[in-house]
Design a protein around this motif. Sequence first.
Motif: not given
Length: 128
Positions: A6-10, A40-55
């Motif tokens: 899901r994450y597609d940054g550099p 929060g904190f999770h393993r990278a194989d967790l399915p997630i939905s698309s979202y927009e939230q800044l830290l």
Amino acid sequence: MLAIDRYDGPMWRTLRNALSDLTAEQKDRLDIWFLSAKYGFHRADLPISSYEQLLTTKRGQELVRLPTSNHNAFRDATGKAHKILLAGGQAYREVMRRVIQAGSDIAETDGPGIGFHRKQLRGWLADV
């Protein structure tokens, strides 16, 4: 979709590319986690939905404090690791550092630009 896809940054593109160069045995030794302002904190194989939230600073403080952020599981996982790389922006690395207990070999991506961070990530993975 899995977080790692899901994450597609550099940095995520560099991670996926570097992982494709590793053997199955090398990949099995890795435990890849992510820190999300939303999840929060999770393993990278967790399915997630698309979202927009800044830290934000406030959200980072919440993630360190709230059990629902899964920070205890992250702390436990890093406590068992021999080597750790904290990769990402300064705000994310700071929150991760506040959760991790001392004792492991901890490295961080840091430097003058994203290209430098990507090179550090690739180099760290090659050394594993």
